[in-house]
Design an enzyme around this catalytic site. Structure first.
Site, PDB file in Angstrom:
ATOM      1  N   LYS A  13       0.837  -1.275   0.151  1.00 37.45           N
ATOM      2  CA  LYS A  13       0.128   0.099   0.015  1.00 37.45           C
ATOM      3  C   LYS A  13       0.644   1.310  -0.049  1.00 37.45           C
ATOM      4  O   LYS A  13       0.556   2.236  -0.695  1.00 37.45           O
ATOM      5  CB  LYS A  13      -0.827   0.096   1.226  1.00 37.45           C
ATOM      6  CG  LYS A  13      -2.016  -0.864   1.421  1.00 37.45           C
ATOM      7  CD  LYS A  13      -3.007  -0.755   2.168  1.00 37.45           C
ATOM      8  CE  LYS A  13      -2.624  -0.574   3.644  1.00 37.45           C
ATOM      9  NZ  LYS A  13      -2.006  -2.025   4.183  1.00 37.45           N
ATOM     10  N   ARG A  88      -9.617   1.603   8.598  1.00 39.79           N
ATOM     11  CA  ARG A  88      -9.561   0.274   8.840  1.00 39.79           C
ATOM     12  C   ARG A  88     -10.460  -0.634   9.497  1.00 39.79           C
ATOM     13  O   ARG A  88     -10.109  -1.453   9.867  1.00 39.79           O
ATOM     14  CB  ARG A  88      -8.108   0.621   9.719  1.00 39.79           C
ATOM     15  CG  ARG A  88      -6.826  -0.178   9.060  1.00 39.79           C
ATOM     16  CD  ARG A  88      -5.984  -0.049  10.032  1.00 39.79           C
ATOM     17  NE  ARG A  88      -4.545  -0.722   9.527  1.00 39.79           N
ATOM     18  CZ  ARG A  88      -3.494  -0.094   8.861  1.00 39.79           C
ATOM     19  NH1 ARG A  88      -3.568   1.059   8.596  1.00 39.79           N
ATOM     20  NH2 ARG A  88      -2.461  -0.876   8.996  1.00 39.79           N
ATOM     21  N   ARG A 127      11.083  -6.828   4.757  1.00 36.47           N
ATOM     22  CA  ARG A 127      10.886  -5.338   4.493  1.00 36.47           C
ATOM     23  C   ARG A 127      11.959  -4.118   5.329  1.00 36.47           C
ATOM     24  O   ARG A 127      12.196  -4.359   6.493  1.00 36.47           O
ATOM     25  CB  ARG A 127       9.581  -4.871   5.148  1.00 36.47           C
ATOM     26  CG  ARG A 127       9.187  -3.520   4.611  1.00 36.47           C
ATOM     27  CD  ARG A 127       7.727  -3.124   4.360  1.00 36.47           C
ATOM     28  NE  ARG A 127       6.850  -3.391   5.658  1.00 36.47           N
ATOM     29  CZ  ARG A 127       5.509  -3.209   5.503  1.00 36.47           C
ATOM     30  NH1 ARG A 127       4.989  -2.999   4.552  1.00 36.47           N
ATOM     31  NH2 ARG A 127       4.836  -3.307   6.879  1.00 36.47           N
ATOM     32  N   ARG A 161      10.731  -1.992  10.715  1.00 35.90           N
ATOM     33  CA  ARG A 161       9.567  -1.434  11.620  1.00 35.90           C
ATOM     34  C   ARG A 161       9.541  -2.389  12.649  1.00 35.90           C
ATOM     35  O   ARG A 161       9.549  -3.511  12.551  1.00 35.90           O
ATOM     36  CB  ARG A 161       8.374  -1.272  10.970  1.00 35.90           C
ATOM     37  CG  ARG A 161       8.124  -0.037  10.276  1.00 35.90           C
ATOM     38  CD  ARG A 161       7.039   0.121   9.283  1.00 35.90           C
ATOM     39  NE  ARG A 161       5.758  -0.315  10.085  1.00 35.90           N
ATOM     40  CZ  ARG A 161       4.488  -0.591   9.380  1.00 35.90           C
ATOM     41  NH1 ARG A 161       4.447  -0.022   8.114  1.00 35.90           N
ATOM     42  NH2 ARG A 161       3.435  -1.021   9.783  1.00 35.90           N
ATOM     43  N   ARG A 172      -1.229  -8.602  13.267  1.00 32.38           N
ATOM     44  CA  ARG A 172      -1.823  -7.485  12.148  1.00 32.38           C
ATOM     45  C   ARG A 172      -2.661  -8.007  11.241  1.00 32.38           C
ATOM     46  O   ARG A 172      -3.718  -7.502  10.784  1.00 32.38           O
ATOM     47  CB  ARG A 172      -0.608  -6.812  11.700  1.00 32.38           C
ATOM     48  CG  ARG A 172       0.019  -5.635  12.630  1.00 32.38           C
ATOM     49  CD  ARG A 172       1.504  -5.368  12.426  1.00 32.38           C
ATOM     50  NE  ARG A 172       1.577  -4.647  10.966  1.00 32.38           N
ATOM     51  CZ  ARG A 172       2.344  -4.329  10.392  1.00 32.38           C
ATOM     52  NH1 ARG A 172       3.547  -4.980  10.460  1.00 32.38           N
ATOM     53  NH2 ARG A 172       2.353  -4.010   9.107  1.00 32.38           N
TER      54      ARG A 172
HETATM   55  P1  AMP Z   1       0.509   0.920   8.820  1.00 29.51           P
HETATM   56  O1  AMP Z   1       1.735   1.756   8.299  1.00 29.51           O
HETATM   57  O2  AMP Z   1      -0.512   1.506   7.825  1.00 29.51           O
HETATM   58  O3  AMP Z   1       0.977  -0.376   8.495  1.00 29.51           O
HETATM   59  O4  AMP Z   1       0.008   1.091   9.897  1.00 29.51           O
HETATM   60  C1  AMP Z   1       0.802   0.682  11.504  1.00 29.51           C
HETATM   61  C2  AMP Z   1      -0.090   0.633  12.615  1.00 29.51           C
HETATM   62  O5  AMP Z   1      -0.512   1.902  12.973  1.00 29.51           O
HETATM   63  C3  AMP Z   1      -1.085  -0.301  12.493  1.00 29.51           C
HETATM   64  O6  AMP Z   1      -0.785  -1.717  12.679  1.00 29.51           O
HETATM   65  C4  AMP Z   1      -2.126   0.369  13.565  1.00 29.51           C
HETATM   66  O7  AMP Z   1      -1.550  -0.012  14.959  1.00 29.51           O
HETATM   67  C5  AMP Z   1      -1.815   2.000  13.382  1.00 29.51           C
HETATM   68  N1  AMP Z   1      -2.874   2.389  12.450  1.00 29.51           N
HETATM   69  C6  AMP Z   1      -2.495   2.992  11.209  1.00 29.51           C
HETATM   70  N2  AMP Z   1      -3.814   3.542  10.495  1.00 29.51           N
HETATM   71  C7  AMP Z   1      -4.651   2.816  11.419  1.00 29.51           C
HETATM   72  C8  AMP Z   1      -6.198   3.102  11.625  1.00 29.51           C
HETATM   73  N3  AMP Z   1      -6.802   3.649  10.568  1.00 29.51           N
HETATM   74  N4  AMP Z   1      -6.657   2.809  12.667  1.00 29.51           N
HETATM   75  C9  AMP Z   1      -6.267   2.290  13.669  1.00 29.51           C
HETATM   76  N5  AMP Z   1      -4.994   2.153  14.008  1.00 29.51           N
HETATM   77  C10 AMP Z   1      -4.048   2.492  12.580  1.00 29.51           C
END
Ligand code: AMP
Length: 215
Positions: A13, A88, A127, A161, A172
């Site tokens: 993404k 989400r 990654r 990360r 996740r």
């Molecule tokens: P990402 O970088 O999109 O994979 O997001 C990393 C982490 O941030 C996720 O595993 C959640 O803990 C948090 N996060 C990101 N976007 C959201 C969202 N829309 N709602 C809740 N938690 C989020």
């Protein structure tokens, strides 16, 4: 254009969002990036979000929705945006619809990046992300940097990360299936969903997404 990008962790993404946003001249809004920026600046919001992120859980809606709304109301987003990682869950999707309706706007498309679970785990485990720019993404096997640990694009330090560890990735994925996948049906019912096979070369996936958006 107002676009939402969905897909499991590791679907690409962030990578696709960066290319698509550039091609479409709209800002790339990633709630994950916003949380990480808050954590590295040690803000109150970052401190509240950190434990949920480290566990691979969703940050509660009362924190997330306000943060996303503030970002979408910035001047650079008046003519469109590409949302990456938001919404989400269904309540976030409903909140987004409410915000857009109030502003007299609507979404143009929801792109669902489709990739198999085994592939996702392999992608995430290898990654590596640049500390300077999260759009500079590498993989120790599939997209190795010329010098290990160094970003080809800007020379920044590459890191893994914290929530990319295997145990957190499993959670996740579970969170994705139980909480995020229902938004796919939500958007299908609105006629907005476009499924993009996300396997193969990055540029081919971007092209598939651009072609789908033109239709
Ligand atoms: P990402 O970088 O999109 O994979 O997001 C990393 C982490 O941030 C996720 O595993 C959640 O803990 C948090 N996060 C990101 N976007 C959201 C969202 N829309 N709602 C809740 N938690 C989020």
């Amino acid at each position: 254009m107002r676009i939402v990008l969905v897909g499991p962790p590791g679907a690409g993404k962030g990578t696709q969002a960066a290319f698509l946003a550039k091609n479409l001249s709209i800002p790339h809004i990633s709630t994950g990036d916003l949380f990480r920026a808050n954590i590295s600046q040690n803000t109150e919001l970052g401190r509240r979000a950190k434990a949920f992120m480290d566990a691979g859980d969703l940050v509660p809606d009362e924190i997330t929705i306000g943060m996303a709304k503030d970002r979408m109301e910035q001047p650079d987003a008046v003519n469109g945006f590409l949302l990456d990682g938001f919404p989400r869950n269904v309540s976030q999707a409903e909140a987004l619809d409410g915000m857009l309706e109030e502003a007299g706007m609507k979404l143009d498309a929801v792109l669902d990046l489709e990739v198999e679970e085994d592939e996702v785990v392999k992608r995430i485990a290898g990654r590596r992300i640049c500390r300077n720019d999260s759009a500079h993404v590498f993989h120790v096997v599939y997209a190795a940097p010329k010098t290990p640990g160094v970003c080809d694009t800007c020379g920044g330090e590459l890191y893994q990360r914290e929530d990319d560890s295997e145990a957190t990735v499993r959670n996740r994925l579970e969170v994705y299936h139980t909480q995020t996948e229902p938004i796919i049906d939500y958007y299908k019912a609105q006629g907005l969903l476009v499924t993009i096979p996300a396997l193969g070369e990055v540029a081919d996936v971007t092209q598939r997404a651009m072609d789908a958006l033109k239709k």
